[in-house]
Write an enzyme that holds these catalytic residues in place. Structure first.
Site, PDB file in Angstrom:
ATOM      1  N   SER A 142       0.940  -1.166  -0.241  1.00  0.00           N
ATOM      2  CA  SER A 142      -0.041  -0.044  -0.047  1.00  0.00           C
ATOM      3  C   SER A 142       0.880   1.139  -0.030  1.00  0.00           C
ATOM      4  O   SER A 142       1.999   0.922   0.241  1.00  0.00           O
ATOM      5  CB  SER A 142      -0.785   0.019   1.343  1.00  0.00           C
ATOM      6  OG  SER A 142      -1.257   1.209   1.618  1.00  0.00           O
ATOM      7  N   TYR A 155      -1.959  -1.428  10.435  1.00  0.00           N
ATOM      8  CA  TYR A 155      -1.978  -1.445   8.907  1.00  0.00           C
ATOM      9  C   TYR A 155      -0.614  -0.780   8.518  1.00  0.00           C
ATOM     10  O   TYR A 155      -0.141  -1.729   7.485  1.00  0.00           O
ATOM     11  CB  TYR A 155      -3.211  -0.745   8.421  1.00  0.00           C
ATOM     12  CG  TYR A 155      -3.592  -0.814   6.731  1.00  0.00           C
ATOM     13  CD1 TYR A 155      -4.155  -2.172   6.501  1.00  0.00           C
ATOM     14  CD2 TYR A 155      -2.920  -0.124   5.869  1.00  0.00           C
ATOM     15  CE1 TYR A 155      -4.206  -2.089   4.908  1.00  0.00           C
ATOM     16  CE2 TYR A 155      -3.304  -0.135   4.579  1.00  0.00           C
ATOM     17  CZ  TYR A 155      -3.937  -1.238   4.189  1.00  0.00           C
ATOM     18  OH  TYR A 155      -4.365  -1.443   2.869  1.00  0.00           O
ATOM     19  N   LYS A 159       2.138  -3.111   6.314  1.00  0.00           N
ATOM     20  CA  LYS A 159       2.457  -2.953   5.080  1.00  0.00           C
ATOM     21  C   LYS A 159       3.866  -2.629   5.000  1.00  0.00           C
ATOM     22  O   LYS A 159       4.396  -2.904   3.971  1.00  0.00           O
ATOM     23  CB  LYS A 159       1.357  -1.763   4.726  1.00  0.00           C
ATOM     24  CG  LYS A 159       0.086  -2.278   4.506  1.00  0.00           C
ATOM     25  CD  LYS A 159      -0.342  -3.532   3.437  1.00  0.00           C
ATOM     26  CE  LYS A 159      -1.539  -3.668   2.972  1.00  0.00           C
ATOM     27  NZ  LYS A 159      -1.667  -5.006   2.254  1.00  0.00           N
TER      28      LYS A 159
HETATM   29  P1  NAD Z   1     -11.734  -6.377  -0.222  1.00  0.00           P
HETATM   30  O1  NAD Z   1     -12.284  -6.353   1.282  1.00  0.00           O
HETATM   31  O2  NAD Z   1     -12.526  -5.787  -1.341  1.00  0.00           O
HETATM   32  O3  NAD Z   1     -11.111  -7.861  -0.088  1.00  0.00           O
HETATM   33  C1  NAD Z   1     -10.437  -8.491   0.641  1.00  0.00           C
HETATM   34  C2  NAD Z   1     -10.660 -10.029   0.501  1.00  0.00           C
HETATM   35  O4  NAD Z   1      -9.725 -10.762   1.481  1.00  0.00           O
HETATM   36  C3  NAD Z   1     -11.928 -10.566   0.709  1.00  0.00           C
HETATM   37  O5  NAD Z   1     -12.441 -11.308  -0.138  1.00  0.00           O
HETATM   38  C4  NAD Z   1     -11.934 -11.247   2.121  1.00  0.00           C
HETATM   39  O6  NAD Z   1     -12.914 -12.394   2.066  1.00  0.00           O
HETATM   40  C5  NAD Z   1     -10.355 -11.818   2.000  1.00  0.00           C
HETATM   41  N1  NAD Z   1      -9.848 -11.967   3.308  1.00  0.00           N
HETATM   42  C6  NAD Z   1      -9.736 -11.206   4.382  1.00  0.00           C
HETATM   43  N2  NAD Z   1      -9.302 -11.825   5.276  1.00  0.00           N
HETATM   44  C7  NAD Z   1      -8.797 -13.221   4.880  1.00  0.00           C
HETATM   45  C8  NAD Z   1      -8.283 -14.223   5.464  1.00  0.00           C
HETATM   46  N3  NAD Z   1      -7.847 -14.342   6.671  1.00  0.00           N
HETATM   47  N4  NAD Z   1      -7.920 -15.292   4.755  1.00  0.00           N
HETATM   48  C9  NAD Z   1      -8.031 -15.259   3.276  1.00  0.00           C
HETATM   49  N5  NAD Z   1      -9.076 -14.212   2.772  1.00  0.00           N
HETATM   50  C10 NAD Z   1      -9.165 -13.263   3.625  1.00  0.00           C
HETATM   51  O7  NAD Z   1     -10.287  -5.502   0.191  1.00  0.00           O
HETATM   52  P2  NAD Z   1      -9.528  -4.975  -1.088  1.00  0.00           P
HETATM   53  O8  NAD Z   1      -9.496  -3.325  -1.128  1.00  0.00           O
HETATM   54  O9  NAD Z   1      -9.571  -5.514  -2.417  1.00  0.00           O
HETATM   55  O10 NAD Z   1      -7.970  -5.247  -0.508  1.00  0.00           O
HETATM   56  C11 NAD Z   1      -7.055  -6.149  -0.986  1.00  0.00           C
HETATM   57  C12 NAD Z   1      -5.517  -5.947  -0.476  1.00  0.00           C
HETATM   58  O11 NAD Z   1      -5.248  -4.703  -1.086  1.00  0.00           O
HETATM   59  C13 NAD Z   1      -5.472  -5.881   0.723  1.00  0.00           C
HETATM   60  O12 NAD Z   1      -4.299  -6.367   1.143  1.00  0.00           O
HETATM   61  C14 NAD Z   1      -5.491  -4.172   1.166  1.00  0.00           C
HETATM   62  O13 NAD Z   1      -4.593  -4.078   2.166  1.00  0.00           O
HETATM   63  C15 NAD Z   1      -4.802  -3.848  -0.175  1.00  0.00           C
HETATM   64  N6  NAD Z   1      -4.926  -2.688  -0.188  1.00  0.00           N
HETATM   65  C16 NAD Z   1      -6.072  -2.069  -0.686  1.00  0.00           C
HETATM   66  C17 NAD Z   1      -6.258  -0.465  -1.012  1.00  0.00           C
HETATM   67  C18 NAD Z   1      -7.515   0.052  -1.155  1.00  0.00           C
HETATM   68  O14 NAD Z   1      -7.808   1.208  -1.443  1.00  0.00           O
HETATM   69  N7  NAD Z   1      -8.722  -0.921  -1.378  1.00  0.00           N
HETATM   70  C19 NAD Z   1      -5.196   0.139  -0.956  1.00  0.00           C
HETATM   71  C20 NAD Z   1      -3.960  -0.409  -0.716  1.00  0.00           C
HETATM   72  C21 NAD Z   1      -3.809  -1.583  -0.512  1.00  0.00           C
END
Ligand code: NAD
Length: 260
Positions: A142, A155, A159
């Site tokens: 991130s 977080y 990260k």
């Molecule tokens: P999201 O909530 O849409 O999806 C996350 C998925 O992870 C879900 O399907 C959930 O069921 C699964 N999950 C959660 N805990 C789990 C576990 N213990 N075992 C297996 N699966 C699990 O989130 P997203 O926004 O798509 O985030 C995905 C990644 O991207 C994360 O690592 C997040 O930190 C990172 N990220 C997101 C953003 C953003 O703005 N959305 C920005 C930077 C980084």
């Protein structure tokens, strides 16, 4: 011939948001996607959707913090497709609280999903990658791998930690032709971010519009959200890069928020 014809990518957290898009993008370029997620029903729906028009995809039930489930899911994928070429360690959650009110349980839960999850899936996939003397691991970091924000101590800590893990895997993996890199997205409108907007508004005492404009997108060059496809394209770039010239690195994809 498509870039990932016959290749296999295991993507954690691929039932939703960024992970789902990565799996779809990988399949669009010919690869078999393994959708590993806690939410098996949504994982199966994603795999079915991909399989309708593209190469066969597999859904596996996996809590990335559970050593036995990770091992089982990775073995199942390797048995079905005969190889694991790419791991995308993506599963993650967010918890919004100031440090002085943060319960130890919340701290441990977040670190476990992001860090234990990355470690356990890496270890399980490396076994197959080292045997094949080829592989690519992409961690979803991130902007918070490099920068801090209020209310996100676990977080930001997790990260930042992924960058350390990536660098070690890059060094150890080199002799096996296994690369490791980190993609660091800015804010992307997924369920994870949609949940945070009202939470941050409440905690900071501002409106949801202010959270979007003055917190999430304030430091971008154009006030625009990054998309799941932007992130997927960056991941595929790392996953498909053919030599050790590109390993141990992290790339920010954020509309200019945090320039290195
Ligand atoms: P999201 O909530 O849409 O999806 C996350 C998925 O992870 C879900 O399907 C959930 O069921 C699964 N999950 C959660 N805990 C789990 C576990 N213990 N075992 C297996 N699966 C699990 O989130 P997203 O926004 O798509 O985030 C995905 C990644 O991207 C994360 O690592 C997040 O930190 C990172 N990220 C997101 C953003 C953003 O703005 N959305 C920005 C930077 C980084």
């Amino acid at each position: 011939m498509a870039r990932f014809d016959g290749k296999v990518a295991l993507v954690t957290g691929a039932a939703s948001g960024i992970g789902r898009e990565i799996a779809i993008a990988f399949a669009r370029e010919g690869g078999h996607a393994v959708i590993a997620d806690l939410n098996m029903a949504a994982a199966q729906a994603t795999a079915d959707e991909i399989g309708k028009s593209g190469p066969a995809a597999l859904a596996v039930a996996m809590d990335v913090t559970d050593e036995a489930q990770v091992q089982r899911g990775v073995d199942q994928a390797a048995q079905k497709f005969g190889r694991i070429d790419v791991l995308v360690s993506n599963a993650g959650i967010q918890i919004i609280k100031p440090v002085h009110e943060l319960p130890l349980g919340d701290w441990k839960k977040l670190l476990s999903i992001h860090l234990d999850g990355a470690f356990l899936t890496t270890r399980a996939c490396l076994k197959y990658m080292y045997q094949a003397k080829a592989g690519a691991i992409v961690y979803i970091g991130s902007v918070h791998s490099k920068e801090a924000s209020k209310l996100k101590a676990p977080y930001v800590t997790a990260k930042h930690g992924l960058i350390g893990l990536c660098k070690v895997v890059a060094k150890e993996g080199a002799e096996y032709n296994v690369r490791a890199n980190v993609v660091c997205p800015g804010y992307v409108r997924t369920p994870l971010v949609d949940r945070q907007i009202p939470e941050q508004a409440r905690t900071l005492g501002i409106t949801e519009e202010q959270v979007i404009k003055d917190v999430m997108l304030r430091d971008t060059v154009d006030g625009v959200f990054t998309t799941t496809d932007d992130v997927a394209q960056a991941v595929l770039h790392f996953a498909g890069f053919p030599t050790n010239a590109l390993t141990g690195q992290s790339m920010v994809v954020s509309h200019g928020w945090f320039m290195q």
